[in-house]
Design an enzyme around this catalytic site. Structure first.
Site, short mmCIF file in Angstrom:
data_model
loop_
_atom_site.label_atom_id
_atom_site.label_comp_id
_atom_site.label_asym_id
_atom_site.label_seq_id
_atom_site.Cartn_x
_atom_site.Cartn_y
_atom_site.Cartn_z
N HIS A 175 0.97 8.40 3.55
CA HIS A 175 -0.06 8.02 4.77
C HIS A 175 -0.29 8.88 4.99
O HIS A 175 -1.96 9.20 5.78
CB HIS A 175 0.19 6.80 5.55
CG HIS A 175 1.18 5.32 5.55
ND1 HIS A 175 2.24 5.91 5.12
CD2 HIS A 175 0.49 5.02 4.39
CE1 HIS A 175 2.18 4.00 4.99
NE2 HIS A 175 1.47 3.96 4.30
N SER B 99 6.69 3.29 1.05
CA SER B 99 7.45 2.64 2.93
C SER B 99 8.73 1.40 1.88
O SER B 99 9.62 1.96 2.53
CB SER B 99 7.03 1.76 3.77
OG SER B 99 6.00 2.90 4.38
N ARG C 49 -2.55 4.78 -5.54
CA ARG C 49 -1.74 5.66 -5.88
C ARG C 49 -1.61 5.46 -7.04
O ARG C 49 -1.64 6.50 -8.36
CB ARG C 49 0.04 5.40 -5.40
CG ARG C 49 0.63 5.74 -3.33
CD ARG C 49 1.11 5.90 -3.25
NE ARG C 49 1.58 4.07 -3.31
CZ ARG C 49 1.75 2.98 -3.59
NH1 ARG C 49 2.73 3.85 -2.25
NH2 ARG C 49 1.93 1.86 -3.25
N LYS D 146 6.91 -10.94 8.29
CA LYS D 146 7.50 -10.55 6.98
C LYS D 146 8.62 -9.61 8.14
O LYS D 146 8.46 -9.26 9.02
CB LYS D 146 6.53 -8.93 7.16
CG LYS D 146 7.03 -8.66 5.22
CD LYS D 146 5.65 -7.64 4.90
CE LYS D 146 5.85 -5.98 4.05
NZ LYS D 146 4.80 -5.74 3.71
#
Ligand code: PNS
Length: 163
Positions: free
Chosen positions: A17, A132, A94, A41
């Protein structure tokens, strides 16, 4: 002034990040790192903790003349971006697997707010597998996460786990 929103969960912020933020700083005058408030979440760090950690780690990165601020938001991201008068959304990609989901989101966001552009940026190769989710998974299984996240993140994760 060119202002971008960099939205995400940042639970926790990774070196990937930070790499994207630094790259974004080459393109924008201001980047708002926007932490999504998502009550549905289950998160490791609370919104307050994530924002606090982000602010802390951002002090240490080279930002050039770019202003980087941390905020949180709820609801539709494009609405928040309009309220903050942003020109663009920054998202990191990515791998090709990221692209499919990101393309879908970018096109939906474009439909909702045609004036807002999404800019995809690639992190350094060394972070191309860092997420993450995986950081949390390997951490909980006892693996080392140094080099994947800033030191303060690792410290905060250890501290929180010890509670
Ligand atoms: O770091 P993440 O979890 O991949 O970030 C996802 C995020 C926050 C960018 C996305 O879930 C989002 O924008 N949520 C806000 C709600 C919204 O606008 N949804 C419509 C997306 S097309």
């Amino acid at each position: 002034m060119r202002r971008a929103i960099y939205p995400g969960s940042f639970d926790p912020v990774t070196n990937g990040h930070l790499d994207i933020i630094q790259r974004g700083c080459k393109l924008f005058d201001e980047i708002i790192v926007a932490v999504l408030v998502n009550p549905d979440k289950q998160a490791f760090f609370s919104i307050e903790e994530r924002s606090e950690i982000l602010k802390e780690v951002l002090k240490d990165i080279d930002r050039g003349d770019c202003t980087v601020i941390v905020e949180s938001f709820q609801g539709l991201m494009v609405q928040y971006a309009s309220e903050r008068k942003a020109n663009a959304i920054v998202r990191g990609i990515r791998a090709i697997s990221d692209y499919e989901y990101e393309l879908q989101m970018a096109l939906m966001n474009r439909r909702l707010q045609p004036r807002l552009e999404t800019v995809f940026m690639m992190p350094a190769e060394e972070y191309s597998y860092v997420s993450s989710r995986l950081v949390k998974e390997v951490f909980h299984l006892g693996a080392r996460i140094d080099g994947l996240v800033p030191t303060i993140v690792e410290e905060r994760m250890k501290k929180k786990n010890a509670i």
